[in-house]
Design a protein around this motif. Structure first.
Motif, PDB file in Angstrom:
ATOM      1  N   ILE A  17       0.840  -1.203   0.000  1.00  0.00           N
ATOM      2  CA  ILE A  17       0.000   0.000   0.000  1.00  0.00           C
ATOM      3  C   ILE A  17       0.872   1.248   0.000  1.00  0.00           C
ATOM      4  O   ILE A  17       0.647   2.191  -0.757  1.00  0.00           O
ATOM      5  CB  ILE A  17      -0.966   0.005   1.202  1.00  0.00           C
ATOM      6  N   ARG A  18       1.897   1.252   0.842  1.00  0.00           N
ATOM      7  CA  ARG A  18       2.771   2.426   0.942  1.00  0.00           C
ATOM      8  C   ARG A  18       3.533   2.696  -0.355  1.00  0.00           C
ATOM      9  O   ARG A  18       3.892   3.833  -0.642  1.00  0.00           O
ATOM     10  CB  ARG A  18       3.747   2.257   2.102  1.00  0.00           C
ATOM     11  N   LYS A  43       2.283   2.692  -3.217  1.00  0.00           N
ATOM     12  CA  LYS A  43       1.369   3.525  -4.019  1.00  0.00           C
ATOM     13  C   LYS A  43       0.995   4.816  -3.299  1.00  0.00           C
ATOM     14  O   LYS A  43       0.588   5.784  -3.934  1.00  0.00           O
ATOM     15  CB  LYS A  43       0.088   2.752  -4.340  1.00  0.00           C
ATOM     16  N   HIS A  44       1.114   4.821  -1.979  1.00  0.00           N
ATOM     17  CA  HIS A  44       0.747   5.982  -1.158  1.00  0.00           C
ATOM     18  C   HIS A  44       1.847   6.238  -0.118  1.00  0.00           C
ATOM     19  O   HIS A  44       1.666   5.957   1.073  1.00  0.00           O
ATOM     20  CB  HIS A  44      -0.591   5.749  -0.459  1.00  0.00           C
ATOM     21  N   GLU A  65       2.813   8.700   1.396  1.00  0.00           N
ATOM     22  CA  GLU A  65       2.483   9.634   2.482  1.00  0.00           C
ATOM     23  C   GLU A  65       1.926   8.910   3.707  1.00  0.00           C
ATOM     24  O   GLU A  65       1.835   9.482   4.796  1.00  0.00           O
ATOM     25  CB  GLU A  65       1.493  10.704   1.988  1.00  0.00           C
ATOM     26  N   LEU A  66       1.572   7.636   3.546  1.00  0.00           N
ATOM     27  CA  LEU A  66       1.045   6.848   4.663  1.00  0.00           C
ATOM     28  C   LEU A  66       2.180   6.212   5.455  1.00  0.00           C
ATOM     29  O   LEU A  66       3.203   5.838   4.899  1.00  0.00           O
ATOM     30  CB  LEU A  66       0.132   5.730   4.148  1.00  0.00           C
ATOM     31  N   ASP A  71      -0.606   3.348   9.325  1.00  0.00           N
ATOM     32  CA  ASP A  71      -1.787   3.760   8.559  1.00  0.00           C
ATOM     33  C   ASP A  71      -2.221   2.646   7.615  1.00  0.00           C
ATOM     34  O   ASP A  71      -3.402   2.296   7.536  1.00  0.00           O
ATOM     35  CB  ASP A  71      -1.493   5.008   7.708  1.00  0.00           C
ATOM     36  N   ALA A  72      -1.262   2.105   6.880  1.00  0.00           N
ATOM     37  CA  ALA A  72      -1.567   1.064   5.895  1.00  0.00           C
ATOM     38  C   ALA A  72      -2.113  -0.191   6.570  1.00  0.00           C
ATOM     39  O   ALA A  72      -3.060  -0.816   6.072  1.00  0.00           O
ATOM     40  CB  ALA A  72      -0.330   0.743   5.068  1.00  0.00           C
TER      41      ALA A  72
END
Length: 142
Positions: free
Chosen positions: A97-98, A100-101, A103-104, A108-109
């Motif tokens: 997930i991180r 692709k994102h 900022e997380l 968070d993920a």
């Protein structure tokens, strides 16, 4: 104006409730869910392919949890989508997930994965066996 698109989830909840009271047969859920999914998700090639591979059906209980469970699963396989999500609740799943994102945070993920697992499992219907309830009640009273 606020628009919502939870008709498919409503279908799953209604189906689980009907299974719970014996108003739905064991064979009925898959077609109901497939029809609802395609109605609300649209009949794109990706959604059509998904509807052919995912079904709402019964899986046997796991070790330590002997009750059978109705839920979203891969067609013809004996495991639930919620189990797959639960297995993704790892550092590796969070890092995917991180990627692709960024900022997380990892936390968070992992929280995102946990919530997805919980949502999927909350749409399931567990087949309870009275004799197991009796065993549990006896254990709880001792």
């Amino acid at each position: 104006m606020i628009s919502t698109h939870h008709e498919f989830v409503d279908c799953l909840i209604e189906l689980a409730d009907r299974l719970k009271v014996g108003a739905a047969s064991a064979e009925e859920p898959d077609e109901v869910v497939k029809k609802s999914f395609l109605k609300y998700a649209s009949e794109t090639p990706d959604n059509m392919a998904c509807s052919e591979r995912i079904e709402y059906g019964k899986v046997p209980g796991y070790e330590g949890e002997p009750e059978e469970v109705y839920g979203l699963k891969v067609r013809g396989k004996d495991f639930l989508l919620s189990d797959v999500m639960w297995q993704l609740e790892s550092v590796e799943g969070a890092e995917l997930i991180r990627s692709k994102h960024p900022e997380l945070t990892t936390e968070d993920a992992k929280a995102i994965l946990r919530m997805c697992t919980f949502i999927l499992s909350s749409l399931e219907a567990r087949v309870l066996r009275p004799e197991l309830d009796d065993d549990r009640n006896a254990s709880a009273q001792s």
